[in-house]
Design a protein around this motif. Structure first.
Motif, PDB file in Angstrom:
ATOM      1  N   ARG A   1       0.816  -1.217   0.000  1.00 54.45           N
ATOM      2  CA  ARG A   1       0.000   0.000   0.000  1.00 54.45           C
ATOM      3  C   ARG A   1       0.849   1.267   0.000  1.00 54.45           C
ATOM      4  O   ARG A   1       0.329   2.355  -0.249  1.00 54.45           O
ATOM      5  N   LEU A   2       2.136   1.150   0.285  1.00 52.71           N
ATOM      6  CA  LEU A   2       3.005   2.329   0.283  1.00 52.71           C
ATOM      7  C   LEU A   2       3.256   2.796  -1.142  1.00 52.71           C
ATOM      8  O   LEU A   2       3.354   1.983  -2.066  1.00 52.71           O
ATOM      9  N   PRO A   3       3.430   4.110  -1.331  1.00 47.98           N
ATOM     10  CA  PRO A   3       3.827   4.597  -2.658  1.00 47.98           C
ATOM     11  C   PRO A   3       5.196   4.025  -3.024  1.00 47.98           C
ATOM     12  O   PRO A   3       6.036   3.770  -2.157  1.00 47.98           O
ATOM     13  N   SER A   4       5.407   3.842  -4.289  1.00 46.81           N
ATOM     14  CA  SER A   4       6.625   3.197  -4.789  1.00 46.81           C
ATOM     15  C   SER A   4       7.922   3.801  -4.245  1.00 46.81           C
ATOM     16  O   SER A   4       8.809   3.063  -3.829  1.00 46.81           O
ATOM     17  N   PRO A   5       8.078   5.132  -4.222  1.00 45.97           N
ATOM     18  CA  PRO A   5       9.350   5.683  -3.698  1.00 45.97           C
ATOM     19  C   PRO A   5       9.604   5.326  -2.230  1.00 45.97           C
ATOM     20  O   PRO A   5      10.741   5.106  -1.842  1.00 45.97           O
ATOM     21  N   LEU A   6       8.542   5.250  -1.437  1.00 45.42           N
ATOM     22  CA  LEU A   6       8.705   4.885  -0.027  1.00 45.42           C
ATOM     23  C   LEU A   6       8.966   3.388   0.107  1.00 45.42           C
ATOM     24  O   LEU A   6       9.789   2.957   0.914  1.00 45.42           O
ATOM     25  N   ARG A   7       8.261   2.594  -0.688  1.00 49.03           N
ATOM     26  CA  ARG A   7       8.442   1.138  -0.634  1.00 49.03           C
ATOM     27  C   ARG A   7       9.857   0.764  -1.049  1.00 49.03           C
ATOM     28  O   ARG A   7      10.493  -0.077  -0.425  1.00 49.03           O
ATOM     29  N   GLU A   8      10.389   1.411  -2.095  1.00 51.20           N
ATOM     30  CA  GLU A   8      11.718   1.020  -2.567  1.00 51.20           C
ATOM     31  C   GLU A   8      12.803   1.322  -1.551  1.00 51.20           C
ATOM     32  O   GLU A   8      13.703   0.515  -1.362  1.00 51.20           O
ATOM     33  N   VAL A   9      12.720   2.462  -0.832  1.00 49.23           N
ATOM     34  CA  VAL A   9      13.763   2.746   0.159  1.00 49.23           C
ATOM     35  C   VAL A   9      13.671   1.775   1.330  1.00 49.23           C
ATOM     36  O   VAL A   9      14.699   1.371   1.872  1.00 49.23           O
ATOM     37  N   LEU A  10      12.446   1.393   1.709  1.00 45.64           N
ATOM     38  CA  LEU A  10      12.297   0.405   2.785  1.00 45.64           C
ATOM     39  C   LEU A  10      12.861  -0.951   2.372  1.00 45.64           C
ATOM     40  O   LEU A  10      13.564  -1.603   3.143  1.00 45.64           O
ATOM     41  N   VAL A  11      12.557  -1.370   1.161  1.00 48.69           N
ATOM     42  CA  VAL A  11      13.063  -2.658   0.677  1.00 48.69           C
ATOM     43  C   VAL A  11      14.583  -2.634   0.609  1.00 48.69           C
ATOM     44  O   VAL A  11      15.253  -3.568   1.059  1.00 48.69           O
ATOM     45  N   LEU A  12      15.151  -1.558   0.071  1.00 48.19           N
ATOM     46  CA  LEU A  12      16.610  -1.474  -0.053  1.00 48.19           C
ATOM     47  C   LEU A  12      17.284  -1.445   1.315  1.00 48.19           C
ATOM     48  O   LEU A  12      18.311  -2.090   1.511  1.00 48.19           O
ATOM     49  N   ARG A  13      16.705  -0.727   2.262  1.00 42.54           N
ATOM     50  CA  ARG A  13      17.332  -0.600   3.587  1.00 42.54           C
ATOM     51  C   ARG A  13      17.088  -1.829   4.471  1.00 42.54           C
ATOM     52  O   ARG A  13      18.018  -2.387   5.036  1.00 42.54           O
ATOM     53  N   GLU A  14      15.836  -2.235   4.584  1.00 44.98           N
ATOM     54  CA  GLU A  14      15.487  -3.268   5.554  1.00 44.98           C
ATOM     55  C   GLU A  14      15.634  -4.686   5.010  1.00 44.98           C
ATOM     56  O   GLU A  14      16.016  -5.572   5.749  1.00 44.98           O
ATOM     57  N   LEU A  15      15.322  -4.906   3.748  1.00 41.04           N
ATOM     58  CA  LEU A  15      15.410  -6.259   3.205  1.00 41.04           C
ATOM     59  C   LEU A  15      16.750  -6.524   2.529  1.00 41.04           C
ATOM     60  O   LEU A  15      17.303  -7.615   2.642  1.00 41.04           O
ATOM     61  N   GLU A  16      17.263  -5.539   1.805  1.00 43.63           N
ATOM     62  CA  GLU A  16      18.548  -5.716   1.120  1.00 43.63           C
ATOM     63  C   GLU A  16      19.717  -5.188   1.943  1.00 43.63           C
ATOM     64  O   GLU A  16      20.870  -5.314   1.542  1.00 43.63           O
TER      65      GLU A  16
END
Length: 189
Positions: A129-144
């Motif tokens: 549900r997050l906008p793409s720019p917010l989702r991508e930084v979370l994925v890069l920081r927390e998952l990657e």
């Protein structure tokens, strides 16, 4: 006169291919993970990764850094946004991901699996549900587990912008997790 194969130098293409395989291929899982979270679809993520890998191979001679992972993730991100501009949103496909619902013979009890699935499912829905720019930084920081500097390089943003987006993304995720549908809450089960 017999040819000594040890004397023949390797071709530039074989050296380039070996270097590509050594530096870039280990980053394939991270590339798919980012593509999947951006595209939110298994088949689309595979398409993005395939196109990104072709681009990475095509432009590998221009790679001058020492972090192939950051370089590849930037290509994946750019490829995703490029393909999005070519594909209208109406063409996005919904797919059933068989990997999410595997058959389990041994392991945790069905009750434990259900609670875990609810938690993971809730988190996935909130992330989606997050906008793409917010989702991508979370994925890069927390998952990657990328550093702020790596995220800035991947997204072509200033570190301050990355930090600000990450703070907003975490706050928005917290809000999204707080707005879970009633039927998913543990105390209502």
């Amino acid at each position: 006169m017999p040819v000594d194969l040890h004397v023949i130098p390797p071709s530039p293409d074989s050296v380039r291919s070996a270097r590509f395989e050594t530096l870039v291929l280990p980053c394939l899982d991270a590339a798919y993970n980012l593509a999947h979270w951006l595209a939110r679809d298994h088949a689309d993520a595979q398409d993005v990764v395939q196109e990104a890998m072709l681009r990475a191979l095509r432009y590998f001679d221009s790679f001058r850094g020492n972090d192939a992972r950051v370089w590849l993730l930037a290509i994946v991100r750019n490829t995703y946004y490029t393909l999005c501009t070519k594909t209208p949103p109406d063409n996005l496909r919904e797919s059933l991901d068989d990997d999410i619902h595997p058959l389990v013979d041994e392991g945790p009890s069905p009750e434990t699996l259900t609670l875990l699935a609810v938690d993971i499912g809730t988190l996935q829905l909130a992330l989606e549900r997050l906008p793409s720019p917010l989702r991508e930084v979370l994925v890069l920081r927390e998952l990657e587990e990328c550093s702020y500097k790596e995220i800035a390089a991947i997204t072509e943003q200033k570190i301050g912008t990355v930090m600000s987006r990450l703070a907003r993304a975490r706050e928005r995720l917290k809000v999204e997790l707080g707005h879970r549908p009633k039927e998913v809450r543990h105390h209502d089960v």
